[in-house]
Design a protein around this motif. Structure first.
Motif, mmCIF file in Angstrom:
data_model
loop_
_atom_site.group_PDB
_atom_site.id
_atom_site.type_symbol
_atom_site.label_atom_id
_atom_site.label_comp_id
_atom_site.label_asym_id
_atom_site.label_seq_id
_atom_site.Cartn_x
_atom_site.Cartn_y
_atom_site.Cartn_z
ATOM 1 N N MET A 185 53.625 -4.447 -43.734
ATOM 2 C CA MET A 185 53.944 -3.651 -44.916
ATOM 3 C C MET A 185 54.310 -2.225 -44.531
ATOM 4 S SD MET A 185 50.922 -4.928 -47.513
ATOM 5 C CE MET A 185 51.584 -3.973 -48.895
ATOM 6 N N THR A 186 55.513 -1.805 -44.908
ATOM 7 C CA THR A 186 55.916 -0.408 -44.763
ATOM 8 C C THR A 186 57.071 -0.121 -45.707
ATOM 9 O OG1 THR A 186 56.417 1.355 -43.165
ATOM 10 C CG2 THR A 186 57.629 -0.710 -42.909
ATOM 11 N N SER A 187 57.363 1.147 -45.922
ATOM 12 C CA SER A 187 58.464 1.579 -46.774
ATOM 13 C C SER A 187 58.417 0.949 -48.158
ATOM 14 C CB SER A 187 59.813 1.258 -46.108
ATOM 15 O OG SER A 187 60.866 1.927 -46.793
ATOM 16 N N THR A 188 57.217 0.910 -48.741
ATOM 17 C CA THR A 188 57.088 0.374 -50.091
ATOM 18 C C THR A 188 55.941 1.065 -50.796
ATOM 19 O OG1 THR A 188 56.970 -1.670 -51.397
ATOM 20 C CG2 THR A 188 55.470 -1.485 -49.514
ATOM 21 N N GLN A 189 55.963 1.005 -52.117
ATOM 22 C CA GLN A 189 54.813 1.487 -52.863
ATOM 23 C C GLN A 189 54.014 0.281 -53.333
ATOM 24 O OE1 GLN A 189 55.958 3.853 -56.239
ATOM 25 N NE2 GLN A 189 57.016 2.208 -57.274
ATOM 26 N N VAL A 190 52.713 0.381 -53.248
ATOM 27 C CA VAL A 190 51.813 -0.706 -53.606
ATOM 28 C C VAL A 190 51.290 -0.452 -55.010
ATOM 29 C CG1 VAL A 190 49.692 -1.918 -52.992
ATOM 30 C CG2 VAL A 190 51.210 -1.037 -51.192
ATOM 31 N N ASN A 191 51.574 -1.349 -55.901
ATOM 32 C CA ASN A 191 51.264 -1.183 -57.316
ATOM 33 C C ASN A 191 49.853 -1.705 -57.601
ATOM 34 O OD1 ASN A 191 51.106 -1.372 -60.128
ATOM 35 N ND2 ASN A 191 53.268 -1.887 -60.358
ATOM 36 N N ILE A 192 48.932 -0.787 -57.904
ATOM 37 C CA ILE A 192 47.568 -1.200 -58.256
ATOM 38 C C ILE A 192 47.271 -0.808 -59.699
ATOM 39 C CG2 ILE A 192 46.800 -1.085 -55.869
ATOM 40 C CD1 ILE A 192 45.302 1.509 -56.600
ATOM 41 N N SER A 193 48.307 -0.861 -60.546
ATOM 42 C CA SER A 193 48.156 -0.442 -61.939
ATOM 43 C C SER A 193 47.693 -1.564 -62.862
ATOM 44 C CB SER A 193 49.483 0.114 -62.458
ATOM 45 O OG SER A 193 50.431 -0.941 -62.629
ATOM 46 N N ALA A 194 47.384 -2.743 -62.302
ATOM 47 C CA ALA A 194 46.958 -3.894 -63.101
ATOM 48 C C ALA A 194 47.983 -4.242 -64.176
ATOM 49 C CB ALA A 194 45.594 -3.639 -63.730
ATOM 50 N N GLY A 195 49.256 -4.022 -63.824
ATOM 51 C CA GLY A 195 50.338 -4.401 -64.729
ATOM 52 C C GLY A 195 50.757 -3.324 -65.707
ATOM 53 N N ALA A 196 50.107 -2.154 -65.652
ATOM 54 C CA ALA A 196 50.508 -1.067 -66.555
ATOM 55 C C ALA A 196 51.917 -0.594 -66.242
ATOM 56 C CB ALA A 196 49.527 0.095 -66.452
ATOM 57 N N HIS A 197 52.271 -0.640 -64.963
ATOM 58 C CA HIS A 197 53.632 -0.334 -64.529
ATOM 59 C C HIS A 197 54.242 -1.597 -63.959
ATOM 60 C CE1 HIS A 197 53.058 3.863 -65.231
ATOM 61 N NE2 HIS A 197 52.146 4.001 -64.303
ATOM 62 N N VAL A 198 55.440 -1.903 -64.373
ATOM 63 C CA VAL A 198 56.139 -3.101 -63.896
ATOM 64 C C VAL A 198 57.284 -2.673 -63.002
ATOM 65 C CG1 VAL A 198 57.388 -5.171 -64.532
ATOM 66 C CG2 VAL A 198 55.538 -4.347 -65.982
ATOM 67 N N ASP A 199 57.300 -3.175 -61.766
ATOM 68 C CA ASP A 199 58.364 -2.822 -60.821
ATOM 69 C C ASP A 199 59.662 -3.528 -61.187
ATOM 70 O OD1 ASP A 199 56.688 -1.199 -59.340
ATOM 71 O OD2 ASP A 199 55.943 -2.887 -58.181
ATOM 72 N N ARG A 208 41.708 -3.690 -67.724
ATOM 73 C CA ARG A 208 40.777 -3.067 -66.788
ATOM 74 C C ARG A 208 41.580 -2.184 -65.840
ATOM 75 N NH1 ARG A 208 39.852 -3.547 -61.567
ATOM 76 N NH2 ARG A 208 37.764 -3.320 -60.653
ATOM 77 N N ALA A 209 41.420 -0.890 -65.960
ATOM 78 C CA ALA A 209 42.138 0.026 -65.070
ATOM 79 C C ALA A 209 41.504 0.011 -63.685
ATOM 80 C CB ALA A 209 42.101 1.447 -65.644
ATOM 81 N N ALA A 210 42.266 0.427 -62.686
ATOM 82 C CA ALA A 210 41.750 0.492 -61.323
ATOM 83 C C ALA A 210 40.584 1.478 -61.247
ATOM 84 C CB ALA A 210 42.853 0.922 -60.359
ATOM 85 N N LEU A 259 37.706 3.727 -58.657
ATOM 86 C CA LEU A 259 37.699 4.434 -57.386
ATOM 87 C C LEU A 259 37.359 3.489 -56.239
ATOM 88 C CD1 LEU A 259 35.956 7.776 -58.427
ATOM 89 C CD2 LEU A 259 38.376 7.442 -57.851
ATOM 90 N N THR A 260 36.487 2.541 -56.492
ATOM 91 C CA THR A 260 36.170 1.542 -55.463
ATOM 92 C C THR A 260 37.397 0.722 -55.118
ATOM 93 O OG1 THR A 260 33.851 1.407 -56.146
ATOM 94 C CG2 THR A 260 34.731 -0.447 -54.883
ATOM 95 N N ASP A 261 38.170 0.357 -56.133
ATOM 96 C CA ASP A 261 39.425 -0.376 -55.884
ATOM 97 C C ASP A 261 40.336 0.434 -54.976
ATOM 98 O OD1 ASP A 261 38.710 -2.476 -57.611
ATOM 99 O OD2 ASP A 261 39.647 -1.518 -59.336
ATOM 100 N N VAL A 262 40.482 1.713 -55.277
ATOM 101 C CA VAL A 262 41.358 2.583 -54.492
ATOM 102 C C VAL A 262 40.926 2.596 -53.031
ATOM 103 C CG1 VAL A 262 42.049 4.980 -54.100
ATOM 104 C CG2 VAL A 262 42.036 4.054 -56.421
ATOM 105 N N GLY A 263 39.631 2.773 -52.789
ATOM 106 C CA GLY A 263 39.128 2.832 -51.424
ATOM 107 C C GLY A 263 39.331 1.533 -50.668
ATOM 108 N N ARG A 264 39.060 0.418 -51.311
ATOM 109 C CA ARG A 264 39.186 -0.882 -50.649
ATOM 110 C C ARG A 264 40.645 -1.211 -50.339
ATOM 111 N NH1 ARG A 264 34.889 -4.252 -54.445
ATOM 112 N NH2 ARG A 264 32.984 -3.574 -53.364
#
Length: 249
Positions: free
Chosen positions: A235-249, A213-215, A217-222
């Motif tokens: 939280m600062t100086s970081t990227q927040v991963n909302i890719s549902a695991g498509a990208h692994v940090d 299930r990809a993110a 637009l509602t997910d993005v807004g919330r």
């Protein structure tokens, strides 16, 4: 509400992602100011927010023009009393293809556009946020450090530039209690329109996630509203991963 009595400025507020963030902020009580170059799109987003009981205003602003950006942000602060959230969603000029074939002039222009708009819009917000002693600057489209895909041209490099700016701004603004974050997705299928030829691409995005299930637009807004709120104060100086695991940090 998470953003009650807060003011948010959104460059590219008439686009699908910008509109999603604007709706997310407004739903949590923020007064949103939308900037862009297409009045009809800005007005449509603002009308939807107002119909839902939110507060939204629009302005035509060239996010590559220093005087236009600074003048607009100053006017927002004069009107609303503060600028608490700044988001830049100006579209980049994507140059797909092998780097060995990319025109040096086209590449330089595309990188200059990213750097210029992010620097100008962040500077304009930061001047006020430093005085306030608070604020959140949010970028979108964080990079994938594990990228192994050829043919992306300037796209991955542009995302890496955004992340580099996020890190530098975060360490400079942190002592003033101003936070800087970015959001990374594996793609937002809803933002790609309804053309049948895009169905396969959208399905690939969903299949690449762990949840299938990809993110949305509602997910993005919330999520953007949460990140802009005091609930994310640590939280600062970081990227927040909302890719549902498509990208692994």
């Amino acid at each position: 509400m998470l953003l009650e009595n807060k003011t948010a400025v959104i460059y590219g507020g008439g686009g699908s992602i910008g509109g999603a963030m604007a709706r997310g902020f407004a739903a949590e009580g923020a007064r949103v100011f939308l900037a862009g170059r297409t009045p009809a799109k800005l007005d449509a987003v603002a009308a939807g927010i107002r119909d839902a009981g939110g507060l939204a205003e629009t302005a035509l602003v060239d996010a590559l023009d220093a005087d236009a950006v600074n003048g607009w942000v100053d006017s927002v602060v004069e009107t609303a009393g503060s600028v608490d959230v700044s988001v830049n969603l100006i579209s980049h000029d994507a140059l797909f293809g092998p780097l060995i074939e990319v025109s040096a002039d086209d590449f330089a222009r595309s990188m200059e556009k990213i750097a210029r708009t992010l620097l100008l819009t962040t500077q304009a917000a930061a001047r006020h946020m430093v005085k306030q002693g608070s604020g959140v600057i949010l970028y979108f489209g964080g990079s994938d450090s594990g990228n192994r895909m050829p043919g992306l041209g300037n796209v991955q490099i542009g995302c890496d530039m955004v992340e580099a700016m996020r890190r530098q701004w975060a360490c400079e603004l942190g002592p003033h209690s101003v936070r800087v974050l970015s959001m990374k997705t594996g793609g937002i299928p809803e933002s790609m329109g309804d053309a049948p030829e895009m169905d396969a691409v959208k399905q690939q995005m969903a299949d690449a996630t762990l949840t299938k299930r990809a993110a949305t637009l509602t997910d993005v807004g919330r999520i953007a509203a949460f990140l802009a709120s005091d609930h994310a104060a640590s939280m600062t100086s970081t990227q927040v991963n909302i890719s549902a695991g498509a990208h692994v940090d």
